[in-house]
Enzyme design. Structure first.
Site, short mmCIF file in Angstrom:
data_model
loop_
_atom_site.label_atom_id
_atom_site.label_comp_id
_atom_site.label_asym_id
_atom_site.label_seq_id
_atom_site.Cartn_x
_atom_site.Cartn_y
_atom_site.Cartn_z
N ASN A 28 0.86 -1.18 0.00
CA ASN A 28 0.00 0.00 0.00
C ASN A 28 0.90 1.23 0.00
O ASN A 28 1.47 1.59 1.02
CB ASN A 28 -0.90 -0.03 1.26
N LYS A 30 0.13 4.33 -0.38
CA LYS A 30 -0.49 5.57 0.17
C LYS A 30 -0.15 6.75 -0.76
O LYS A 30 -0.14 6.56 -1.97
CB LYS A 30 -0.03 5.78 1.61
N HIS A 118 -9.63 1.57 4.84
CA HIS A 118 -8.36 1.78 5.55
C HIS A 118 -8.57 2.77 6.70
O HIS A 118 -9.31 3.74 6.56
CB HIS A 118 -7.29 2.29 4.59
N GLU A 120 -6.83 5.08 7.80
CA GLU A 120 -6.50 6.48 7.49
C GLU A 120 -7.69 7.17 6.81
O GLU A 120 -7.90 8.37 6.99
CB GLU A 120 -5.23 6.55 6.62
N GLU A 187 -5.87 -4.69 10.43
CA GLU A 187 -4.82 -3.70 10.66
C GLU A 187 -5.08 -2.93 11.95
O GLU A 187 -5.84 -1.94 11.94
CB GLU A 187 -4.77 -2.70 9.50
N GLY A 193 2.47 1.99 11.04
CA GLY A 193 3.56 2.96 10.99
C GLY A 193 4.25 3.21 12.33
O GLY A 193 5.07 4.12 12.44
N SER A 231 3.12 -2.22 10.42
CA SER A 231 4.57 -2.33 10.68
C SER A 231 5.17 -3.65 10.23
O SER A 231 6.06 -4.19 10.89
CB SER A 231 4.85 -2.10 12.18
P1 PGA Z 1 2.69 0.20 7.67
O1 PGA Z 1 1.24 0.51 7.03
O2 PGA Z 1 3.17 -1.09 7.09
O3 PGA Z 1 3.55 1.37 7.25
O4 PGA Z 1 2.51 0.12 9.14
C1 PGA Z 1 0.31 -0.50 6.79
C2 PGA Z 1 -0.95 0.10 6.22
O5 PGA Z 1 -1.32 1.22 6.59
O6 PGA Z 1 -1.61 -0.54 5.38
#
Ligand code: PGA
Length: 270
Positions: A28, A30, A118, A120, A187, A193, A231
């Site tokens: 992903n 982003k 997601h 976010e 997630e 992150g 992560s």
């Molecule tokens: P990350 O993000 O691997 O940077 O923690 C995962 C995601 O948001 O899908």
């Protein structure tokens, strides 16, 4: 209850024996990527092509921003890697929605997958109703969906994780959906992150519970696929490879580097 758990475990073992278990490594990106970033995916694609020993056991999907979907989808049409969209507008094919892109428009680019729900996007105002409409519209346009669910730090602390996950699923999915087209990505928001990870025991229990919930409430016969995201890197993937219930990973930060992404796959099969 115990009887149901045994049936689920046996079903899983049967699938393993039949060799049907395919792992997903989904990147992903982003808000990352310009046209020349295609090199990252080309390097990953080359690796997958050469990885004769394991490449039949997994599928790689990369999710660039909308600006790159058309060219990347065309480029990787007949390649090992599939291209995935990040989010979409929740209704209409075309309409007066400035800055929005519909599943109809995305599917016409040759893109086969889409990430929906997601955290976010949820934190930017998406609620379950909107996510439900997005999933409905994406399925109508024949897209495969990576449907994200996850609890926040407070919910975890209050031991509400399973409740939250079950609710997020219940509010969006419908019994008559084609579940072959839906992958669930668990997630935990506190892990995205942050470098923080659930323990393998904790994760295994959660994935098992999600699958059980899906079977009981949606389709007893379907072998639901549930991924983990948060992560994931070449180190953390090693902790999770023992979890047989896990069907793959949704990878954010580490998917922007071909080396880091390839190392995740390498370490998973090491
Ligand atoms: P990350 O993000 O691997 O940077 O923690 C995962 C995601 O948001 O899908």
């Amino acid at each position: 209850m115990k009887f149901r758990l045994i049936i689920l475990k046996n079903l899983y073992i049967k699938c393993l024996i039949n060799g049907k278990v395919m792992k997903f490594f989904i990147g992903n990106w982003k808000m990352f990527g310009i046209p020349s970033s295609i090199k990252i995916i080309e390097r990953i694609n080359n690796f997958v092509q050469k990885d004769k020993k394991n490449s039949k056991k997994y599928k790689v999907i990369i999710s660039p921003p909308h600006t790159l979907l058309e060219s990347f989808s065309k480029n990787f049409r007949n390649k090992k890697i599939s291209i995935c969209a990040q989010n979409c507008f929740h209704k209409d094919n075309f309409g007066a929605h400035t800055g929005s892109v519909s599943p109809f428009m995305i599917s016409r680019l040759g893109t086969k997958y889409i990430i929906i729900g997601h955290s976010e996007n949820r934190s930017a105002g998406e609620n379950d109703k909107i996510i439900e409409e997005k999933v409905f519209s994406a399925l109508k346009n024949k897209l495969n969906i990576i449907f994200c669910i996850g609890e926040n730090k407070t919910e975890k602390k209050r031991k509400r994780t399973l409740n939250v996950l079950h609710n997020q699923i219940k509010k969006v999915l419908k019994k008559n959906y084609d579940f072959k087209k839906i992958l669930i990505a668990y997630e935990p928001i506190w892990s995205i992150g942050s470098g923080k990870l659930p323990s393998d025991k904790e994760l295994s229990k959660i994935i098992f519970s999600i699958k059980k919930f899906l079977k009981i409430n949606f389709n007893k016969r379907h072998n639901f696929k549930v991924l983990y995201g948060g992560s994931v890197d070449s180190k953390s993937v090693q902790l999770f490879k023992q979890i047989k219930e896990l069907d793959g990973f949704l990878i954010g930060g580490a998917s922007k580097s071909s080396k880091k992404f390839i190392d995740i796959i390498k370490n998973f099969y090491k």
